[in-house]
Design a protein around this motif. Structure first.
Motif, short mmCIF file in Angstrom:
data_model
loop_
_atom_site.label_atom_id
_atom_site.label_comp_id
_atom_site.label_asym_id
_atom_site.label_seq_id
_atom_site.Cartn_x
_atom_site.Cartn_y
_atom_site.Cartn_z
N ASN A 60 36.70 -30.10 9.83
CA ASN A 60 35.79 -28.98 10.09
C ASN A 60 34.90 -29.21 11.32
O ASN A 60 33.81 -28.66 11.41
CB ASN A 60 34.93 -28.67 8.86
CG ASN A 60 34.36 -27.25 8.90
OD1 ASN A 60 34.95 -26.36 9.51
ND2 ASN A 60 33.22 -27.05 8.27
N TYR A 61 35.38 -30.03 12.27
CA TYR A 61 34.64 -30.17 13.52
C TYR A 61 35.04 -29.08 14.51
O TYR A 61 34.30 -28.79 15.44
CB TYR A 61 34.86 -31.56 14.12
CG TYR A 61 34.12 -32.63 13.35
CD1 TYR A 61 32.75 -32.81 13.52
CD2 TYR A 61 34.77 -33.46 12.45
CE1 TYR A 61 32.05 -33.76 12.81
CE2 TYR A 61 34.10 -34.43 11.74
CZ TYR A 61 32.73 -34.57 11.91
OH TYR A 61 32.05 -35.53 11.19
N VAL A 62 36.21 -28.51 14.31
CA VAL A 62 36.59 -27.29 15.02
C VAL A 62 37.23 -26.37 14.00
O VAL A 62 37.64 -26.80 12.92
CB VAL A 62 37.58 -27.54 16.19
CG1 VAL A 62 37.02 -28.54 17.19
CG2 VAL A 62 38.94 -27.99 15.67
N ARG A 63 37.30 -25.09 14.34
CA ARG A 63 37.97 -24.14 13.46
C ARG A 63 38.85 -23.23 14.31
O ARG A 63 38.53 -22.94 15.46
CB ARG A 63 36.96 -23.31 12.67
CG ARG A 63 35.95 -22.56 13.50
CD ARG A 63 34.85 -21.96 12.64
NE ARG A 63 33.79 -21.38 13.46
CZ ARG A 63 33.78 -20.14 13.93
NH1 ARG A 63 34.82 -19.35 13.68
NH2 ARG A 63 32.79 -19.69 14.66
N LYS A 64 39.94 -22.79 13.71
CA LYS A 64 40.86 -21.90 14.41
C LYS A 64 40.56 -20.47 13.99
O LYS A 64 40.58 -20.14 12.80
CB LYS A 64 42.30 -22.26 14.08
CG LYS A 64 43.32 -21.57 14.97
CD LYS A 64 44.72 -22.10 14.71
CE LYS A 64 45.74 -21.49 15.68
NZ LYS A 64 47.11 -22.02 15.43
N ASN A 65 40.26 -19.65 14.96
CA ASN A 65 39.92 -18.25 14.69
C ASN A 65 41.17 -17.42 14.45
O ASN A 65 42.28 -17.84 14.79
CB ASN A 65 39.13 -17.67 15.88
CG ASN A 65 37.87 -18.46 16.15
OD1 ASN A 65 37.23 -18.95 15.24
ND2 ASN A 65 37.52 -18.60 17.43
N PRO A 66 41.01 -16.25 13.84
CA PRO A 66 42.18 -15.39 13.58
C PRO A 66 43.00 -15.06 14.82
O PRO A 66 44.22 -14.85 14.73
CB PRO A 66 41.55 -14.12 12.98
CG PRO A 66 40.29 -14.60 12.34
CD PRO A 66 39.78 -15.68 13.25
#
Length: 259
Positions: A60-66
Motif C-alpha cells: 500500500n505504498y502505491v495504488r493503481k487507479n481504475p
C-alpha cells in the motif's frame, strides 16, 4: 578505500534507490502516472518498474487507479504523520499552547489525524477550577470534536472517506450524524477558517479549533480551546477563532508550511 559510513556509495542498494525514485516521481503528480510515463521520466526498463510497483502496491505504498495510473498509497501518508508526531512537542508546540492558555484561561488541546480519527497529542489545563476528562492519547471520531472537524475540513477526499467509514457518532442532540450534513458543515469551516463544537461532544461544553498544516500543505492536526458554554458566548467565538488561527499559523510555519 571503503567508506565506513552509510553515506558511502558502497552502501547504496540499487533496487531501493530505484524504489525511492519511483515514489518521488509519483509524489510530483496529483493525478497519478501510467507506468510508461514513470519509465520514461526515470529512464528505467519496464520490467524493473513493474516489479517495484507490484511490491510497493502489495504494501500500500502505491495504488493503481481504475484508469491504470499509479498514485501514492495511504501507507506513506500514515508513516508521514507518524514521523511528524515524533517531533519533540515540548519544544515545538507546548510554548504556543501555553501562551494561548494564558491569554484565554481555557483548556488547550493539540490533536492530530490518524486513520480516520482525531488523536490528542497535548493537553494544557485551563487556569480555572474546571477539569475536563480528555487526555493525551485519547482517540475520537471526527464529527464530535472541534479539532476533528477542523482537520476534516481540509483532508483529501480519500481520507474523508476513511473518516466516514468509521461512522458518525451521536453523543448529544447537537451531534452531526449524516454525511451530507457534515459535508455542508465542513464548507462553513473552510469559509471561516475555524470550527466550533457547540455541545456536540458533551452537553454544557463549547470548543473552537483551527487546523495546522505541514510543509506539504497536508493537514497535520488542529489546536482547540475548550471551556464551559457559559464562558464562551457565541458572539465571542470569532475573537477566539482568530486567536486560534494565528497560533495555528505559527505552529504550521514551524512545520515548514508556507502560506
Amino acid at each position: 578505500m571503503m567508506s565506513n559510513g552509510p553515506e558511502g556509495s558502497n552502501y547504496a542498494v540499487p533496487a531501493l534507490e530505484k524504489s525511492i525514485a519511483i515514489i518521488e516521481c509519483l509524489a510530483q503528480s496529483s493525478e497519478g502516472m501510467p507506468m510508461s510515463a514513470i519509465c520514461k521520466n526515470l529512464s528505467l526498463p519496464k520490467t524493473t518498474v513493474y516489479a517495484i510497483l507490484c511490491t510497493l502496491e502489495a504494501h500500500n505504498y502505491v495504488r493503481k487507479n481504475p484508469n491504470g495510473a499509479y498514485s501514492l498509497g495511504l501507507s506513506l501518508y500514515s508513516l508521514g504523520m507518524l514521523s511528524v508526531r515524533h517531533i519533540n512537542s515540548t519544544i515545538v508546540f507546548v510554548p504556543h499552547l501555553e501562551r494561548l492558555r494564558d491569554e484565554t484561561h481555557f483548556t488547550v488541546h493539540l490533536c492530530t489525524y490518524d486513520k480516520g480519527e482525531s488523536v490528542c497529542l497535548e493537553k494544557i489545563e485551563g487556569l480555572g477550577s474546571i477539569r475536563f476528562l480528555s487526555y493525551v492519547g485519547e482517540r475520537k471520531l471526527m464529527n464530535v470534536s472541534a479539532c476533528g472537524k477542523a482537520m476534516a475540513a481540509f483532508l483529501p477526499e480519500r481520507e474523508l472517506q476513511a473518516m466516514f467509514a468509521k461512522g458518525m457518532l451521536s453523543l448529544t442532540a447537537n451531534s452531526i450524524t449524516t454525511e451530507q450534513a457534515f459535508r455542508e458543515h465542513l464548507e462553513q469551516i473552510r469559509q471561516y477558517g475555524y470550527s466550533i463544537d457547540d455541545e456536540e461532544g458533551e452537553l454544557g461544553v463549547r470548543c473552537v479549533a483551527a487546523p495546522i498544516f505541514t510543509d506539504e500543505r497536508q493537514v497535520f492536526g488542529a489546536i482547540s480551546l475548550t471551556t464551559l458554554k457559559g464562558n464562551l458566548p457565541m458572539q465571542k467565538i470569532p475573537e477566539y477563532g482568530e486567536k486560534l488561527i494565528e497560533t495555528a499559523k505559527v505552529i504550521s510555519a514551524s512545520l515548514g508550511f508556507k502560506a
